[in-house]
Design an enzyme around this catalytic site. Structure first.
Site, short mmCIF file in Angstrom:
data_model
loop_
_atom_site.label_atom_id
_atom_site.label_comp_id
_atom_site.label_asym_id
_atom_site.label_seq_id
_atom_site.Cartn_x
_atom_site.Cartn_y
_atom_site.Cartn_z
N ALA A 66 0.86 -1.19 0.00
CA ALA A 66 0.00 0.00 0.00
C ALA A 66 0.89 1.23 0.00
O ALA A 66 2.08 1.15 0.33
CB ALA A 66 -0.87 -0.01 1.25
N GLY A 105 0.56 -5.16 0.61
CA GLY A 105 -0.60 -5.15 -0.27
C GLY A 105 -0.31 -5.74 -1.64
O GLY A 105 -1.22 -6.23 -2.31
N GLU A 128 4.36 -5.78 6.88
CA GLU A 128 3.60 -4.75 7.61
C GLU A 128 4.00 -4.65 9.07
O GLU A 128 4.00 -3.57 9.66
CB GLU A 128 2.09 -5.05 7.51
CG GLU A 128 1.46 -4.75 6.16
CD GLU A 128 1.57 -5.89 5.16
OE1 GLU A 128 2.40 -6.81 5.37
OE2 GLU A 128 0.82 -5.87 4.16
C1 3H9 Z 1 0.61 -2.40 3.36
O1 3H9 Z 1 0.82 -2.88 2.27
C2 3H9 Z 1 -0.71 -2.47 4.06
C3 3H9 Z 1 -1.65 -3.49 3.50
O2 3H9 Z 1 -1.46 -4.73 4.12
C4 3H9 Z 1 -3.07 -3.15 3.77
C5 3H9 Z 1 -3.59 -1.91 3.15
C6 3H9 Z 1 -5.09 -1.75 3.32
N1 3H9 Z 1 4.64 3.39 -0.12
O3 3H9 Z 1 13.38 1.60 0.19
P1 3H9 Z 1 13.75 2.33 -1.03
C7 3H9 Z 1 9.44 4.73 -1.37
S1 3H9 Z 1 1.81 -1.57 4.19
C8 3H9 Z 1 5.14 4.58 -0.48
O4 3H9 Z 1 14.76 3.40 -0.93
P2 3H9 Z 1 14.84 -0.08 -2.15
C9 3H9 Z 1 10.54 5.07 -0.40
O5 3H9 Z 1 10.09 5.95 0.58
C10 3H9 Z 1 3.18 -1.55 3.08
N2 3H9 Z 1 6.45 4.79 -0.77
O6 3H9 Z 1 14.18 1.36 -2.22
C11 3H9 Z 1 11.59 5.67 -1.32
O7 3H9 Z 1 11.21 7.00 -1.57
P3 3H9 Z 1 12.32 8.13 -1.81
C12 3H9 Z 1 3.89 -2.84 3.06
C13 3H9 Z 1 7.26 3.76 -0.70
O8 3H9 Z 1 15.01 -0.50 -3.54
C14 3H9 Z 1 11.42 4.87 -2.60
O9 3H9 Z 1 10.12 4.29 -2.54
N3 3H9 Z 1 5.08 -2.71 2.26
C15 3H9 Z 1 6.82 2.48 -0.33
O10 3H9 Z 1 15.99 -0.07 -1.22
C16 3H9 Z 1 12.43 3.77 -2.78
O11 3H9 Z 1 12.41 2.95 -1.60
C17 3H9 Z 1 6.25 -2.34 2.77
O12 3H9 Z 1 6.38 -2.13 3.95
C18 3H9 Z 1 5.44 2.31 -0.04
N4 3H9 Z 1 4.92 1.12 0.30
O13 3H9 Z 1 13.74 -1.01 -1.47
C19 3H9 Z 1 7.38 -2.23 1.80
N5 3H9 Z 1 7.86 1.63 -0.32
O14 3H9 Z 1 13.12 7.66 -2.98
C20 3H9 Z 1 8.19 -1.03 2.10
C21 3H9 Z 1 8.93 2.36 -0.70
O15 3H9 Z 1 11.52 9.37 -2.02
N6 3H9 Z 1 9.23 -0.82 1.13
N7 3H9 Z 1 8.58 3.64 -0.92
O16 3H9 Z 1 13.13 8.15 -0.53
C22 3H9 Z 1 10.38 -1.51 1.11
O17 3H9 Z 1 10.59 -2.44 1.87
C23 3H9 Z 1 11.43 -1.08 0.14
O18 3H9 Z 1 11.13 0.23 -0.25
C24 3H9 Z 1 11.56 -1.97 -1.12
C25 3H9 Z 1 12.53 -1.26 -2.11
C26 3H9 Z 1 12.14 -3.31 -0.72
C27 3H9 Z 1 10.24 -2.14 -1.79
#
Ligand code: 3H9
Length: 692
Positions: A66, A105, A128
């Site tokens: 999400a 999500g 999450e």
């Molecule tokens: C969820 O899904 C809830 C659901 O169960 C229910 C809903 C109803 N949203 O980490 P990076 C941005 S909760 C918005 O540097 P990497 C991040 O801030 C979510 N932005 O890259 C950064 O921005 P900036 C569950 C996001 O390659 C840029 O993307 N999911 C999100 O080292 C690059 O990120 C997670 O918790 C997001 N969800 O790693 C996953 N994710 O460049 C969280 C990232 O402006 N994300 N951004 O600083 C991660 O674990 C890592 O970002 C990922 C990429 C592994 C995907």
């Protein structure tokens, strides 16, 4: 190709519809993606020429979850739950084609598809819990139906992803695609159609959850197994309860329960702190005056001066990622001892199954030991890691200045000393930087990059890039005694040292700090790292309890006694009446009256000075932002992530409350407690650190 929304396109490969999402950077499920999927699937279902639908993402990853930036803002329809209903209830098979990370999500979306295929580098997970949440779009109800209850519990409460191969074995994937993902996914769709494979709706797969019904011991045992790791956190227990609901309730009821639990966590303080920490760890990479395109030094070879504990740990960071290191020591025996410790650490990892013997050899083959500092001549970066002595460091840096190639980065691992003074001892201060690793350097994620007055932008940018390569979280800080982390930490040390002279004994202080959420109290910690760091017999004056203990050769766990005593081979601290007596005598001798001190005051006296010092650090420009300070405390000092970090926490406590207490303490104890002008200003303006 039809554009469904700005970020979602619908295309056709023969009879297979391809719904393609392109919402950089990580294809988060914001409103345009959700709307696009809902409308795209609906359109493809209506199209008589379509027999199956592939959902695929552009860019570096499948949907990574999400959109976290929108949490806490008014929801917009369609919500993810509604979109997933549309996917799962489709009468045409939908195939998720996964690359990168199907997280949160994103994986929940894939779980409503009727089939899932992925490239072999893909990772799948529900992280999450790391944001203080639980999967709120069916993940807790669907994942156990696919991978089984125990595996789902593990994945959901740890938040750690699994790789494609494991996902295939667990039934979370139907096929691993070799070569181009889209062509592979379309071919897979054609195969299932020609084989008339039944469409699988995970919500209807009850076998694995029913197998766990009537077995509450599965959950009780699991709770016990994670209790220590998850102490203080709310989300893991909510995750367990929700998976329990998947077992004991009908799917629809379980989904409602999940939603309710998700909402509770989302509104709670822990998730707010953990989401803040997520963004803080990303913000910290941005250095205000250093553009993204700053030219970088090419780092292919490193050298480390000093094969002691720090030097050895630093060396391991480099060879772990394939960067060869020349390790320099003064004497052969010291060098051999240092190399021996590195090998022993790897052997332990191998014995635990984390490395193969071949990998151990490969890593060891990347270290070349030498007793001649001249050997660093071809290194792209040299890190000095000798003991804290300015004269010695100056001597080493002038040698490095003479020996090293012109574009080499010259780094000091000093934890306190003035990097400018060291830099000025060379003819190239722009190449000099502090790289403050934390002990054990091969384990701790934090790295303070100390920017000297003359350090060039390219050296800072290259140090940041290097930190990423060696898997560290780097924070750029300015020069002052102890930089950010140790300077703030020394405030807590000073005050906890004082507290034990006024009333509580070390076990009481330790308990309060442990209950606050730190992994251990200050005195247990001291025993662990050694009381004699920075202490020397010749200069010891017995003027603190620590010095007295060192003089008695109670130097911590390594000598079997420190503040506590330890049975042979055990790390369990046992309170020692000898130390109690010693502390009583010390207070008496120094005319320090002892009395009752509440847990509340222990917190105020040991944590508020950290906040006050943080405010001074911000004022002096030593840290770029309050959240950078929090990143340091979260990754280097065991601050509990569910409290966000000292600056975030201070805002929650209320800066006014902190200011009033500091002033009260200033009256009682003197000007050490003088509030930082920044704190006064923020309170006057009704602001918090968050507003800086
Ligand atoms: C969820 O899904 C809830 C659901 O169960 C229910 C809903 C109803 N949203 O980490 P990076 C941005 S909760 C918005 O540097 P990497 C991040 O801030 C979510 N932005 O890259 C950064 O921005 P900036 C569950 C996001 O390659 C840029 O993307 N999911 C999100 O080292 C690059 O990120 C997670 O918790 C997001 N969800 O790693 C996953 N994710 O460049 C969280 C990232 O402006 N994300 N951004 O600083 C991660 O674990 C890592 O970002 C990922 C990429 C592994 C995907």
């Amino acid at each position: 190709m039809t554009a469904i929304t700005d970020v979602v396109n619908l295309d056709k490969e023969g009879e297979i519809a391809v719904l393609s999402i392109n919402n950089p950077p990580v294809n988060a499920l914001g409103i345009a993606v959700r709307q696009g999927i809902a409308d795209g699937v609906t359109a493809a279902c209506k199209d008589e020429g379509v027999t199956a639908i592939v959902i695929i993402c552009q860019g570096r990853t499948f949907m990574a979850g999400a959109d976290i930036t929108k949490f806490g803002k008014p929801p917009r329809e369609p919500g993810l739950g509604r979109v997933l209903e549309i996917i799962e209830s489709s009468r045409k098979p939908i195939i998720a084609a996964i690359h990168g990370t199907a997280f949160g999500g994103g994986l929940e979306t894939a779980l409503t598809c009727h089939f899932r295929v992925a490239v072999d580098s893909a990772r799948l997970g529900l992280p999450e819990v790391k944001l203080g949440l639980l999967p709120g779009a069916g993940g807790t109800q669907r994942l156990p139906r696919v991978v089984g209850v125990e595996k789902a519990l593990k994945m959901i409460t740890s938040g750690n992803p699994i790789g494609a191969k494991e996902a295939l074995e667990d039934g979370l994937l139907d096929e691993i695609i070799k070569g181009d993902l889209l062509s592979g996914a379309v071919a897979f769709a054609e195969t299932i159609l020609s084989e008339k494979r039944p469409m699988l709706r995970v919500s209807e797969m009850n076998e694995k959850v029913e197998a766990a019904r009537g077995k509450p011991e599965i959950f009780e045992n699991f709770r016990k197994s994670i209790a220590r790791k998850t102490r203080g956190f709310n989300a893991p227990e909510a995750c367990v309860k929700t998976v329990e609901a998947a077992v004991n309730m009908a799917f629809g009821e379980g989904l409602k329960f999940e939603r309710q639990q998700f909402e509770i966590l989302m509104k709670g303080p822990q998730s707010a702190a953990q989401r803040y920490a997520f963004f803080a760890e990303r913000e910290v990479r941005k250095i205000p005056d250093i553009p993204k395109d700053t030219p970088l030094h090419d780092i292919r070879k490193a050298a480390v001066i000093g094969a002691g504990t720090m030097g050895g740990g630093i060396t391991m960071n480099f060879i772990n990622v394939g960067i060869p290191v020349t390790l320099i020591e003064q004497r052969k025996d010291l060098l051999e001892r240092g190399m021996g410790v590195i090998r022993k650490n790897y052997d332990i990892s191998a014995a635990r199954g984390r490395l193969t013997p071949k990998e151990v050899e490969e890593r060891m083959s990347l270290v070349t030991g030498s007793v001649s500092i001249e050997e660093v001549a071809d290194a792209d970066i040299v890190i000095e890691a000798v003991y804290e002595n300015m004269d010695l460091k100056k001597e080493i840096f002038s040698k490095l200045d003479r020996i090293c190639k012109q574009d080499a980065i010259l780094a000091s691992n000093t934890s306190y000393l003035d990097v400018n003074e060291i830099a000025d001892h060379t003819s190239r201060p722009e190449s000099v930087v502090g790289l403050h690793f934390f002990s054990p350097a091969n384990v701790m994620r934090l790295l303070e990059i100390v920017r000297g007055k003359k350090t060039s932008k390219s050296v800072i940018a290259s140090s940041m890039a290097l930190a990423k390569r060696i898997n560290k979280i780097a924070v750029v800080v300015g020069v002052c005694h102890g930089f950010v982390g140790n300077r703030m930490f020394s405030q807590r040390t000073r005050e906890t040292d004082q507290l034990i002279l006024e009333g509580p004994m070390p076990p009481q202080v330790d308990k309060v700090i442990y209950d606050f959420g730190f992994p251990m109290g200050p005195f247990v910690l001291r025993d662990l790292i050694g009381l004699d760091i920075g202490w020397r017999k010749e200069t010891s004056t017995g003027s603190t309890i620590r010095e007295v203990l060192c003089e008695l050769d109670r130097r911590g766990q390594k000598t079997g006694a420190g503040y506590y005593k330890y049975e042979a081979g055990s790390r369990i601290p046992i309170w020692d009446p000898e130390v109690e007596k010693l502390i009583f005598e010390f207070s008496e001798k120094n005319n320090i009256p002892r009395g009752e001190i509440s847990g509340k005051e222990i917190i105020e006296r040991s944590i508020y000075p950290i906040v006050n010092e943080g405010a001074k650090i911000l004022e002096e420009g030593i840290a770029n932002r309050p959240s950078d300070i929090d990143v340091i405390w979260l990754n280097g000092y065991g601050w509990p992530i569910y409290l966000g970090g000292p600056m975030f926490w201070a805002d929650q406590v209320g800066l006014e409350n902190i200011l009033v207490t500091l002033k009260k303490f200033q009256e009682r104890f003197g000007d050490l407690w003088k509030p930082a002008p920044l704190l006064e200003r923020l309170v006057k303006e009704g602001k918090g650190f968050k507003d800086l």
